[in-house]
Scaffold this motif. Structure first.
Motif, PDB file in Angstrom:
ATOM      1  N   THR A   1       0.853  -1.177   0.000  1.00 18.72           N
ATOM      2  CA  THR A   1       0.000   0.000   0.000  1.00 18.72           C
ATOM      3  C   THR A   1       0.898   1.238   0.000  1.00 18.72           C
ATOM      4  O   THR A   1       1.895   1.283   0.708  1.00 18.72           O
ATOM      5  CB  THR A   1      -0.882   0.027   1.264  1.00 18.72           C
ATOM      6  N   TYR A   2       0.542   2.228  -0.794  1.00 19.19           N
ATOM      7  CA  TYR A   2       1.344   3.444  -0.897  1.00 19.19           C
ATOM      8  C   TYR A   2       0.481   4.643  -0.549  1.00 19.19           C
ATOM      9  O   TYR A   2      -0.686   4.727  -0.925  1.00 19.19           O
ATOM     10  CB  TYR A   2       1.898   3.602  -2.319  1.00 19.19           C
ATOM     11  N   SER A   3       1.088   5.598   0.153  1.00 19.95           N
ATOM     12  CA  SER A   3       0.348   6.798   0.539  1.00 19.95           C
ATOM     13  C   SER A   3       0.174   7.745  -0.650  1.00 19.95           C
ATOM     14  O   SER A   3      -0.818   8.463  -0.744  1.00 19.95           O
ATOM     15  CB  SER A   3       1.045   7.514   1.697  1.00 19.95           C
ATOM     16  N   THR A   4       1.134   7.748  -1.573  1.00 25.47           N
ATOM     17  CA  THR A   4       1.030   8.561  -2.784  1.00 25.47           C
ATOM     18  C   THR A   4       1.415   7.702  -3.983  1.00 25.47           C
ATOM     19  O   THR A   4       2.167   6.734  -3.860  1.00 25.47           O
ATOM     20  CB  THR A   4       1.963   9.786  -2.736  1.00 25.47           C
ATOM     21  N   VAL A   5       0.895   8.076  -5.114  1.00 31.49           N
ATOM     22  CA  VAL A   5       1.242   7.379  -6.353  1.00 31.49           C
ATOM     23  C   VAL A   5       1.711   8.402  -7.369  1.00 31.49           C
ATOM     24  O   VAL A   5       1.319   9.569  -7.312  1.00 31.49           O
ATOM     25  CB  VAL A   5       0.044   6.579  -6.917  1.00 31.49           C
ATOM     26  N   PRO A   6       2.575   7.998  -8.304  1.00 29.13           N
ATOM     27  CA  PRO A   6       3.047   8.952  -9.310  1.00 29.13           C
ATOM     28  C   PRO A   6       1.905   9.423 -10.211  1.00 29.13           C
ATOM     29  O   PRO A   6       0.909   8.724 -10.382  1.00 29.13           O
ATOM     30  CB  PRO A   6       4.065   8.154 -10.130  1.00 29.13           C
ATOM     31  N   THR A   7       2.087  10.589 -10.790  1.00 30.45           N
ATOM     32  CA  THR A   7       1.105  11.138 -11.712  1.00 30.45           C
ATOM     33  C   THR A   7       1.105  10.311 -12.992  1.00 30.45           C
ATOM     34  O   THR A   7       2.156   9.972 -13.524  1.00 30.45           O
ATOM     35  CB  THR A   7       1.460  12.597 -12.058  1.00 30.45           C
ATOM     36  N   PHE A   8      -0.071   9.992 -13.495  1.00 26.31           N
ATOM     37  CA  PHE A   8      -0.192   9.231 -14.730  1.00 26.31           C
ATOM     38  C   PHE A   8       0.160  10.124 -15.908  1.00 26.31           C
ATOM     39  O   PHE A   8      -0.340  11.237 -16.031  1.00 26.31           O
ATOM     40  CB  PHE A   8      -1.630   8.703 -14.878  1.00 26.31           C
TER      41      PHE A   8
END
Length: 103
Positions: free
Chosen positions: A63-70
């Motif tokens: 689980t990640y708190s932030t994800v990279p911008t698509f």
């Protein structure tokens, strides 16, 4: 010798030297060809290397708190042609060289 000279004029120096010295590598195998290591058809050898897909357990996923911008990528015929002209060597499917892709 004509083959060697033609390869040189096409800018295929490495391929020309390999042809001249008899150091060509490998080649394509058909699915029904027999593998020289296992004596089984190539398609069976390849299938054995790819197990049936499985859905991972949720607990196995991080689980990640932030994800990279698509980033939306738009690959058009024009982009493919531009990239194909920059290729050198046998980078394409089945060992297709860049000169063939450019045609």
């Amino acid at each position: 010798m004509k083959t060697f000279v033609n390869m040189l004029f096409q800018g295929k120096l490495q391929q020309a030297v390999r042809w001249l010295t008899g150091r060509d590598k490998g080649g394509l195998l058909a699915p029904d060809d027999i593998c020289s290591k296992t004596w089984l058809p190539v398609h069976e050898v390849l299938a054995s290397k790819h197990p049936e897909p499985q859905v991972p357990l949720e607990s196995a996923l991080k689980t990640y708190s932030t994800v990279p911008t698509f980033v939306d990528v738009n690959v058009t015929g024009e982009v493919i042609e531009k990239v194909a002209r920059r290729l050198s060597g046998a980078a394409g499917p089945g060992g297709v060289n860049s000169v063939t892709l450019q045609d």
